[in-house]
Design an enzyme around this catalytic site. Sequence first.
Site, PDB file in Angstrom:
ATOM      1  N   SER A   1       4.058 -18.579  39.188  1.00  0.00           N
ATOM      2  CA  SER A   1       3.010 -17.823  39.880  1.00  0.00           C
ATOM      3  C   SER A   1       1.670 -18.356  39.418  1.00  0.00           C
ATOM      4  O   SER A   1       1.559 -18.885  38.307  1.00  0.00           O
ATOM      5  CB  SER A   1       3.125 -16.340  39.500  1.00  0.00           C
TER       6      SER A   1
ATOM      7  N   TYR B   1       3.890 -10.136  32.815  1.00  0.00           N
ATOM      8  CA  TYR B   1       4.435 -10.986  33.880  1.00  0.00           C
ATOM      9  C   TYR B   1       3.811 -12.382  33.760  1.00  0.00           C
ATOM     10  O   TYR B   1       4.514 -13.398  33.780  1.00  0.00           O
ATOM     11  CB  TYR B   1       4.123 -10.353  35.232  1.00  0.00           C
TER      12      TYR B   1
ATOM     13  N   LYS C   1       5.642 -16.049  32.983  1.00  0.00           N
ATOM     14  CA  LYS C   1       5.544 -17.178  33.912  1.00  0.00           C
ATOM     15  C   LYS C   1       4.913 -18.398  33.238  1.00  0.00           C
ATOM     16  O   LYS C   1       5.248 -19.537  33.563  1.00  0.00           O
ATOM     17  CB  LYS C   1       4.757 -16.769  35.162  1.00  0.00           C
TER      18      LYS C   1
END
Length: 258
Positions: free
Chosen positions: A149, A162, A166
Amino acid sequence: MNSIKQSFNLEGKVAIVTGSSKGIGKAIAQGLAEHGAKVVISSRSQEAVDEVVTEFKKEGLEAAGIACHIGKAEQRENLIQKTIEHYGGVDILVNNAAINPIYGPIEDAEEGVFDKIMDVNVKAPWMLSNLALPSMKQRGGGSIINIASVEALHPGAGLGLYSTSKAALLMLTKNQAKEWGKYGIRANVLCPGLIKTKFSAALWQNEQLLNKIEKTLPSARMGMPEEMGGIVCLLASDAGAYMTGGVYNADGGYMIAG
């Protein structure tokens, strides 16, 4: 002269796409299948994957459905084993399934949430790639595409854990590329920006927030899942044969937005 168009052809290749019953994963699986690959559709629900397989087969695409909760070791092993039993091996692995169970400041997250995010977003792609490695070696090479991402490259708001998971996936990919190049295996990362999926609904369903984001993007809009399919087909095929250890953004210009 070698045909560039032909180098995109994936006939005879077997691809596994995790989290492919909807959203970006499904669009990627469709792109690979349209280029001739035999695609394994996978997500936690067998019913959901069967639905996609039926849909693909109606379009004349080759697909099989194997349910897998990628956070569970025995299910990961089953996914690779069943794929090899069904199609004879693995050439392309797209680690797309991910979770983001929390939105908010990093200090508010429970320790268990951290473990869950790391388990699914980092450990599972590492383990699945390791499980696919013997088959790829045996077949003389392969392509691993990890879906990260733009959050891995630039801190957003409320997505700290998150983002951290990533960012770890980026370095995992670079190590896979470096260590497994000798086996003809390539590993690359795709970093999508804001894409209209159920996963990102909290962002785009808030009209005020969406308007604010879209105003800053050079593309002036959010992306659609099918816009992620093309770059994965490039990375999976001989057309991208010299691409390994790379990080590719498909973000409507998010990373250059002021």
